[in-house]
Motif scaffolding. Structure first.
Motif, PDB file in Angstrom:
ATOM      1  N   ARG A  58       0.840  -1.194   0.000  1.00  9.26           N
ATOM      2  CA  ARG A  58       0.000   0.000   0.000  1.00  9.26           C
ATOM      3  C   ARG A  58       0.876   1.246   0.000  1.00  9.26           C
ATOM      4  NH1 ARG A  58      -2.520  -1.412   3.870  1.00  9.26           N
ATOM      5  NH2 ARG A  58      -1.362  -0.315   5.490  1.00  9.26           N
ATOM      6  N   THR A  59       0.823   2.001  -1.099  1.00  9.13           N
ATOM      7  CA  THR A  59       1.543   3.260  -1.232  1.00  9.13           C
ATOM      8  C   THR A  59       0.576   4.294  -1.792  1.00  9.13           C
ATOM      9  OG1 THR A  59       2.241   2.869  -3.523  1.00  9.13           O
ATOM     10  CG2 THR A  59       3.620   1.936  -1.782  1.00  9.13           C
ATOM     11  N   THR A  67      -1.131   2.845  -4.745  1.00 11.83           N
ATOM     12  CA  THR A  67      -2.000   1.666  -4.631  1.00 11.83           C
ATOM     13  C   THR A  67      -2.979   1.737  -3.471  1.00 11.83           C
ATOM     14  OG1 THR A  67      -0.369   0.511  -3.248  1.00 11.83           O
ATOM     15  CG2 THR A  67      -0.216   0.185  -5.632  1.00 11.83           C
ATOM     16  N   GLU A  68      -3.079   2.876  -2.800  1.00 13.89           N
ATOM     17  CA  GLU A  68      -3.887   2.938  -1.592  1.00 13.89           C
ATOM     18  C   GLU A  68      -5.363   2.652  -1.841  1.00 13.89           C
ATOM     19  OE1 GLU A  68      -3.272   6.757   0.079  1.00 13.89           O
ATOM     20  OE2 GLU A  68      -4.025   7.867  -1.651  1.00 13.89           O
ATOM     21  N   GLU A  69      -5.857   2.890  -3.070  1.00 17.56           N
ATOM     22  CA  GLU A  69      -7.244   2.574  -3.363  1.00 17.56           C
ATOM     23  C   GLU A  69      -7.439   1.088  -3.636  1.00 17.56           C
ATOM     24  OE1 GLU A  69      -8.687   5.019  -6.490  1.00 17.56           O
ATOM     25  OE2 GLU A  69      -8.381   6.907  -5.397  1.00 17.56           O
ATOM     26  N   PHE A 112      -5.217  -1.474  -2.196  1.00 19.85           N
ATOM     27  CA  PHE A 112      -4.889  -2.220  -0.992  1.00 19.85           C
ATOM     28  C   PHE A 112      -5.333  -1.419   0.233  1.00 19.85           C
ATOM     29  CE2 PHE A 112      -1.230  -3.525  -3.856  1.00 19.85           C
ATOM     30  CZ  PHE A 112      -1.858  -4.693  -4.266  1.00 19.85           C
ATOM     31  N   ALA A 153      -6.336  -0.308   4.070  1.00 20.39           N
ATOM     32  CA  ALA A 153      -5.578  -0.392   5.318  1.00 20.39           C
ATOM     33  C   ALA A 153      -6.081  -1.489   6.238  1.00 20.39           C
ATOM     34  CB  ALA A 153      -5.622   0.952   6.041  1.00 20.39           C
ATOM     35  N   MET A 194      -0.189  -5.506   3.632  1.00 19.62           N
ATOM     36  CA  MET A 194       0.098  -4.540   2.583  1.00 19.62           C
ATOM     37  C   MET A 194       0.976  -3.381   3.049  1.00 19.62           C
ATOM     38  SD  MET A 194      -1.077  -5.561  -0.281  1.00 19.62           S
ATOM     39  CE  MET A 194      -0.614  -7.219   0.210  1.00 19.62           C
TER      40      MET A 194
END
Length: 302
Positions: A204-205, A208-210, A212, A214, A226
């Motif tokens: 998750r960066t 890619t936060e949408e 993967f 939290a 992630m």
């Protein structure tokens, strides 16, 4: 910590946030001196005026480590040379180059603009080539001077580069190019004491936060599969002297899972011993497809 990279000098590009930041902190925790490179841009590559590299340097120094910030543009040939020079001038050597910098400009192929193609290819593919080119030149000179290094390069490909990803033709092409660059560089630079490998991380960066969320932690352990920090232990090990026997490889890394990617290989073949006529090839291709395994699906394909 085991100190597997004690006193090694490491350049990490795109190290101001996300996976790159995690790599920089992980190397520092294992005793490395780190050049934290990040030009400071938004997700799409636009200028923000922020200074994330300096923030990561401050984190490392607060933990008792040594680091220096760099805001060089890794896709600019002259600035990439200056980035390598920063390591040499500040720490007197360069042992590890981790190419990680990048951004995305996602678009379906029929809507993808030339500028969106050029920008992503530039920062990912040229942004890997340029620092690698100058680091390799330095290591070659060291070898010719009788000081063959134990040097390491870790590139950053992607599952999109290995399998393709719908809506990311520019990113997929760049990341596939990085995988190809990795195997060529590994073959060419072995004589200079350099290994070259790549990772294809899933974490998750900002990019890619949408995808993967939290909340992907394992409830029973609290393990966030992630988290970008999960990708760094392998990179640190690949940057150590212990990895001298590993080169030309691409590893997929996700959570606690590490796998070795299997790239293009010679498959089933039919040899006529002469030139084919176009009309003959339908049954030949059918036979080859029947013998071969089905390809892995493209990410996002229905």
């Amino acid at each position: 910590m085991t100190g597997v990279c004690q006193d090694r000098v490491v350049v990490v590009t795109g190290a101001g946030r996300g996976i790159g930041r995690a790599h920089a902190l992980a190397f520092a925790a294992e005793g490395a001196r780190v050049v934290v490179n990040d030009v400071g841009v938004a997700l799409d590559g636009s200028t923000t005026g922020e200074g994330p590299a300096a923030d990561v340097v401050a984190e490392i120094e607060a933990l008792g480590g040594e680091a220096v910030a760099s805001t060089h543009d890794v896709a600019d040939f002259a600035e990439a040379r200056a980035l390598v020079g920063t390591a040499l001038e500040r720490f007197g050597r360069l042992d590890v180059l981790v190419n990680n910098a990048g951004f995305v400009r996602d678009r379906m192929l029929v809507n993808l603009g030339e500028d969106e193609w050029d920008a992503v290819i530039r920062v990912h593919l040229k942004g890997h080539f340029a620092p690698l080119r100058h680091a390799a030149e330095h290591w070659r000179a060291e070898t010719k001077a009788g000081r063959t290094p134990s040097a390491r390069v870790v590139n950053t490909s992607s599952g999109a580069g290995l399998l393709g990803s719908v809506g990311q033709a520019n990113y997929s092409a760049a990341k596939a190019g990085i995988a190809g660059l990795t195997v060529v560089a590994a073959a060419e630079l072995a004589r200079y004491g350099v290994t070259v490998n790549a990772i294809a991380p899933a974490a998750r960066t900002r990019m890619t936060e949408e995808v993967f969320a939290a909340d992907m932690a394992r409830p029973e352990s609290g393990f966030d599969a992630m988290a970008p920090e999960n990708t760094s232990p392998l990179v640190v090990w690949l940057g150590s002297e212990a990895s001298a026997h590993v080169t030309g490889r691409v590893f997929e890394v996700e959570g606690g899972r590490v796998s070795l990617a299997q790239g293009w290989r010679h498959g089933p073949a039919v040899d006529k011993g002469a030139r084919w006529e176009p009309g003959e090839l339908g049954p030949v291709v059918a036979e080859l497809l029947e013998k071969a395994p089905e390809p892995e699906p493209v990410y996002g394909a229905s």
